[in-house]
Design a protein around this motif. Sequence first.
Motif, short mmCIF file in Angstrom:
data_model
loop_
_atom_site.label_atom_id
_atom_site.label_comp_id
_atom_site.label_asym_id
_atom_site.label_seq_id
_atom_site.Cartn_x
_atom_site.Cartn_y
_atom_site.Cartn_z
N MET A 141 12.23 22.86 -39.53
CA MET A 141 13.23 21.94 -40.05
C MET A 141 12.86 20.51 -39.63
O MET A 141 12.43 20.27 -38.51
CB MET A 141 14.61 22.31 -39.50
N GLU A 142 13.03 19.58 -40.56
CA GLU A 142 12.76 18.18 -40.26
C GLU A 142 13.72 17.68 -39.19
O GLU A 142 14.86 18.09 -39.13
CB GLU A 142 12.96 17.33 -41.51
N ASP A 143 13.24 16.76 -38.39
CA ASP A 143 14.05 16.18 -37.33
C ASP A 143 14.81 14.97 -37.88
O ASP A 143 14.21 13.94 -38.19
CB ASP A 143 13.17 15.79 -36.16
N ILE A 144 16.13 15.09 -38.00
CA ILE A 144 16.95 14.02 -38.56
C ILE A 144 16.86 12.74 -37.74
O ILE A 144 16.87 11.64 -38.28
CB ILE A 144 18.42 14.48 -38.72
N ARG A 145 16.75 12.87 -36.44
CA ARG A 145 16.70 11.66 -35.59
C ARG A 145 15.42 10.86 -35.83
O ARG A 145 15.42 9.65 -35.72
CB ARG A 145 16.83 12.04 -34.12
N LYS A 146 14.32 11.54 -36.17
CA LYS A 146 13.08 10.84 -36.49
C LYS A 146 13.11 10.33 -37.93
O LYS A 146 12.63 9.24 -38.21
CB LYS A 146 11.88 11.75 -36.29
N GLY A 147 13.67 11.12 -38.83
CA GLY A 147 13.71 10.75 -40.24
C GLY A 147 14.73 9.67 -40.56
O GLY A 147 14.57 8.94 -41.54
N PRO B 158 16.31 7.14 -38.08
CA PRO B 158 16.54 6.58 -36.74
C PRO B 158 17.74 5.63 -36.66
O PRO B 158 18.37 5.52 -35.61
CB PRO B 158 15.23 5.85 -36.42
N VAL B 159 18.07 4.95 -37.75
CA VAL B 159 19.23 4.06 -37.73
C VAL B 159 20.50 4.90 -37.63
O VAL B 159 21.39 4.62 -36.82
CB VAL B 159 19.26 3.14 -38.97
N LEU B 160 20.58 5.95 -38.44
CA LEU B 160 21.74 6.84 -38.37
C LEU B 160 21.85 7.46 -36.98
O LEU B 160 22.96 7.57 -36.44
CB LEU B 160 21.64 7.93 -39.44
N ALA B 161 20.74 7.82 -36.39
CA ALA B 161 20.76 8.43 -35.05
C ALA B 161 21.41 7.50 -34.03
O ALA B 161 22.07 7.97 -33.09
CB ALA B 161 19.35 8.80 -34.62
#
Length: 148
Positions: free
Chosen positions: A1-7, A9-12
């Motif tokens: 699964m793709e890492d949302i925090r890397k994909g 980063p602003v949202l993270a």
Amino acid sequence: MEDIRKGMPVLARHAGEWVGVYTHVDTDNNLIDRHKSHLTCTFPAEGPHAYHQTNVYTWDDGRQETHVFPATYRAGRIFWDTDRIEGHAWEVDPRTVCLYWERKNMPGWYLYEMIQLSDCGNHRGRTWHWFENDQLVRRTCIKETRLK
């Protein structure tokens, strides 16, 4: 699964709790509604949702509403499909996230939202543009501060 925090980063950087005020106005800037908010934005480590947001709205007369918005992540965007909304969000630049969503109980309506996050990460401004049958009918301005 793709890492949302890397994909995304602003949202993270939005992870945490936020308090603020929602101000809804018509196209002539007449007040429609105003209420306080407490939002919690999380990135669950497990489960079907890469992003989860809970919004608690409180009015001066004591009324309160809670809405939950779990989202999936793919191809650099998050996607919602809840009983209330369907839509998605994407990043524009190092401070900005944009959203497009439709309210399921309001046929013919859609909204665009823009969120600006301060460089320090403790303040954000959000604006919604509400359209009915492709005509702007309302705007919402939201000023928030990170609680934790």
